[in-house]
Design a protein around this motif. Structure first.
Motif, short mmCIF file in Angstrom:
data_model
loop_
_atom_site.label_atom_id
_atom_site.label_comp_id
_atom_site.label_asym_id
_atom_site.label_seq_id
_atom_site.Cartn_x
_atom_site.Cartn_y
_atom_site.Cartn_z
N VAL B 285 0.88 -5.22 -7.78
CA VAL B 285 2.23 -5.70 -7.49
C VAL B 285 2.24 -6.46 -6.19
O VAL B 285 1.72 -5.99 -5.19
N ASP B 286 2.85 -7.64 -6.22
CA ASP B 286 2.87 -8.49 -5.03
C ASP B 286 4.04 -8.13 -4.11
O ASP B 286 4.84 -8.99 -3.75
N VAL B 287 4.13 -6.88 -3.73
CA VAL B 287 5.19 -6.42 -2.84
C VAL B 287 4.50 -5.84 -1.60
O VAL B 287 3.55 -5.08 -1.73
N PRO B 288 4.96 -6.20 -0.40
CA PRO B 288 4.34 -5.63 0.79
C PRO B 288 4.63 -4.13 0.90
O PRO B 288 5.67 -3.65 0.41
N GLY B 289 3.73 -3.40 1.52
CA GLY B 289 3.99 -2.00 1.83
C GLY B 289 3.59 -1.00 0.77
O GLY B 289 4.08 0.12 0.75
N CYS B 290 2.67 -1.37 -0.11
CA CYS B 290 2.24 -0.45 -1.17
C CYS B 290 0.93 0.27 -0.83
O CYS B 290 0.44 1.07 -1.63
N GLU B 291 0.37 0.00 0.33
CA GLU B 291 -0.97 0.50 0.64
C GLU B 291 -1.02 2.02 0.71
O GLU B 291 -1.91 2.65 0.14
N HIS B 292 -0.07 2.62 1.42
CA HIS B 292 -0.13 4.07 1.61
C HIS B 292 0.08 4.81 0.29
O HIS B 292 -0.56 5.82 0.03
N ALA B 293 0.98 4.29 -0.53
CA ALA B 293 1.24 4.93 -1.82
C ALA B 293 -0.02 4.92 -2.67
O ALA B 293 -0.38 5.94 -3.29
N ALA B 294 -0.69 3.79 -2.70
CA ALA B 294 -1.89 3.68 -3.53
C ALA B 294 -2.96 4.66 -3.04
O ALA B 294 -3.65 5.31 -3.83
N ILE B 295 -3.09 4.77 -1.73
CA ILE B 295 -4.10 5.66 -1.16
C ILE B 295 -3.75 7.11 -1.45
O ILE B 295 -4.61 7.91 -1.83
N LEU B 296 -2.49 7.44 -1.30
CA LEU B 296 -2.07 8.83 -1.49
C LEU B 296 -2.20 9.27 -2.95
O LEU B 296 -2.39 10.44 -3.25
N ALA B 297 -2.10 8.32 -3.86
CA ALA B 297 -2.17 8.65 -5.29
C ALA B 297 -3.62 8.78 -5.77
O ALA B 297 -3.87 9.12 -6.92
N THR B 298 -4.56 8.53 -4.86
CA THR B 298 -5.97 8.47 -5.25
C THR B 298 -6.72 9.74 -4.86
O THR B 298 -6.51 10.28 -3.77
N HIS B 365 8.15 -14.69 -14.25
CA HIS B 365 6.78 -14.51 -13.79
C HIS B 365 6.72 -13.34 -12.83
O HIS B 365 7.55 -13.21 -11.96
N GLY B 366 5.73 -12.51 -12.99
CA GLY B 366 5.54 -11.41 -12.05
C GLY B 366 4.09 -11.37 -11.66
O GLY B 366 3.49 -10.33 -11.55
N ALA B 367 3.53 -12.52 -11.50
CA ALA B 367 2.08 -12.62 -11.29
C ALA B 367 1.64 -12.01 -9.97
O ALA B 367 2.37 -12.01 -8.99
N ALA B 368 0.46 -11.47 -9.99
CA ALA B 368 -0.12 -10.96 -8.76
C ALA B 368 -1.38 -11.75 -8.50
O ALA B 368 -2.44 -11.21 -8.27
N HIS B 369 -1.26 -13.04 -8.54
CA HIS B 369 -2.45 -13.87 -8.38
C HIS B 369 -2.36 -14.67 -7.09
O HIS B 369 -1.27 -14.92 -6.57
#
Lengths: 372, 372
Positions: B285-298, B365-369
């Protein structure tokens, strides 16, 4: 599979009858529901929960950027700086500079350990915390009376709380505290470098490893860790002749080369001439614009590990694509299990690294470490 | 070890007696010595060197940000936009918008192939280039007469040059061109996801894979690639009910969960409830601020792959440290060998992904490219 990370576990054998979270969510006072680092205010109550640890704090090491901001704001008036630091800690329950967003770390002695703590700490042990002060509950008891407000080193008396999941390292007795802290500050780099090198070795292909910024703190330890991990060849890249001479003199790398890491063509040529391309390139210089050079110096299907906080995600990802470089791009995680002990062992067993390190400590800083 | 990348090789069996570089350094006119992407001006001469390929261009796809800037600047005056695009290409030898820094890609037919080219192309083949126009020598022959200047799609006649090391993909005959191009635009995500999943599987531990932004273009293909690679379980995370319904309906993921990726606690709980933590978390997802969530879910010793261009290097690296998360942090390289063909195969063999994809193409469009 490990246990869940955000799970709210009921208190076990502890006297505290409050549900706790291994990442400290139960210590967040406002806004509720965010991570401790994102919180405005933490609960620094001394009573520990079943998986927590309380530390008697003897010294804070303020983040350099934080101290500079405070000192500048008060025109170098130490008393005013001290008063503001006290007020930040009192109001936020942590030393989290609201302007710079940074904290620092602390040194202290373990005072109490919850029955379910898995940090491996025992009362009386002298430790340093390796997670940021920005997420560490902290209370000061002596009004910072022993600090003149003119240095990042803040002697103090107070307590701090470590959560179920935290990072603390024993301060070794065989090394000067300053040296140990400097090593711990960059200990993610040697740990991860060693891990990546070891994977190549396990697959029967000892890698060529290039370290960019090889004479610095994280760089020299990364070089030593690469050799320790079984690298076929280590290449140290430095930007200036003085560092070239220093790194060559200590013999920490198989090859030393002089190149500007912002110049992709020049850097790749230098690595090539030193026996590259590199199967693993480790970026340890805190200068923007080194992404393309690191990628270009790396072999097909190789790995680039970025430890520099000046790394641009977009420059790395788009740079690799633009160069049609099929390489693995890794961000240097500041944490890996056992990283502090590993880094200290690397220092102990590598006189050349220690020599460089001590020279750095007494001279200028060229650290490639994150603000804490 | 592969061949060196910056090596300047003399022309071989070609008639061109000029030394060439596989990354196109010989086409850089100014400033000399920089990479083609960093250059102000490239040499777009039609004559090819021994390892180059010339393409007869039929269409440019301008980067969306670039077209928007040009159109805004000229108040939507198509004629003025066309004139400026022509002037950029004439003066720079490439379609590299000097304001946005972005380019786009092109579609055309292979016209000439140097004897030492290793791109696997033959004259007459219809291809799309997957490296940016910002580094592709280009000359326009028809003054863009067929373009009204009002769309990112620029029909044209001209030629472009591909270097020894470049990325071009055959346009399949069994899929609509628009669909194929949309797939190629995000083809790095499924390729790398598949590669990471396959490594876990090869070690005898099929992973739980969570994809954040799973209903988007890169996300849906990453989900399909994870399943194809042998994931034990796939979890698709979406931010809004409409996407939840859509993703659930097509059955592309084993579990679908609704969560805001900017809220670490909520997202980690959602992944946990869906069978997590994830051994591999893929951020699309091209939204800022997703880093901590991704790490915590891992999970511990898991892997997070960031494909979002909104990723902050510092937030990811410091976030992992703050959470004491021993996870591998990977930046999604837009290139991997064979990525375009692989992505097209994923689409062909996964009706659910194709269904989502086609719905996206006709809808928002919801591209993450990355911009090219």
């Amino acid at each position: 599979m490990t246990t869940t990370r955000e799970q709210i576990v009921p208190s076990g054998s502890s006297s505290a009858a409050i549900a706790t979270s291994p990442i400290g969510l139960h210590r967040v006072l406002e806004p509720v529901g965010v991570l401790p680092q994102a919180a405005w205010r933490l609960d620094a109550t001394a009573e520990i929960h079943h998986d927590e640890v309380r530390v008697r704090v003897e010294r804070l090491n303020l983040d350099a950027a934080s101290f500079r901001q405070l000192s500048d704001r008060h025109g170098g008036d130490g008393g005013a700086v001290r008063a503001e630091v006290l007020e930040i800690i009192r109001s936020r329950g942590k030393m989290h500079n609201p302007v710079t967003g940074s904290g620092g770390m602390l040194v202290g002695t373990v005072e109490a350990v919850g029955p379910d703590s898995r940090l491996g700490l025992a009362p009386g042990e002298r430790i340093a915390t390796l997670v940021s002060l920005t997420l560490t509950p902290l209370q000061i008891d002596d009004a910072l009376a022993g600090w003149d407000g003119r240095s990042e080193q803040v002697p103090c008396d107070g307590h701090a709380i470590l959560f179920g999941r935290s990072i603390a390292a024993h301060l070794p007795t065989d090394l000067p505290t300053e040296l140990a802290l400097a090593v711990m500050d960059v200990c993610g780099a040697p740990a991860l470098t060693h891990r990546v090198v070891a994977k190549y070795v396990a697959q029967g292909r000892p890698p060529v490893v290039a370290v960019i910024g090889a004479a610095g703190k994280s760089g020299s330890l990364a070089l030593a860790a690469a050799r320790k991990g079984g690298a076929a060849r280590t290449i140290g890249i430095v930007p200036v002749p003085a560092e070239y001479d220093r790194l060559t003199a200590v013999g920490l790398a198989d090859e030393v080369a002089l190149a500007d890491a912002r110049d992709p063509v020049a850097l790749a040529k230098a690595v090539e001439a030193a026996g590259g391309p590199a199967d693993i390139t480790v970026v340890c210089v805190d200068v923007p614009g080194c992404e393309h050079a690191a990628i270009l110096a790396t072999a097909n299907l190789g790995t680039v590990v970025f430890f520099s906080m000046a790394t641009s995600f977009a420059a790395a990802a788009l740079g690799a694509e633009g160069l049609a470089a099929d390489v693995t791009l890794m961000m240097g995680n500041g944490y890996a299990a056992g990283h502090a002990d590993f880094a200290l062992d690397v220092l102990r067993s590598t006189p050349a690294a220690r020599q460089l390190f001590e020279a750095r400590l007494t001279g200028e800083h060229g650290a490639a470490h994150p603000p804490r």
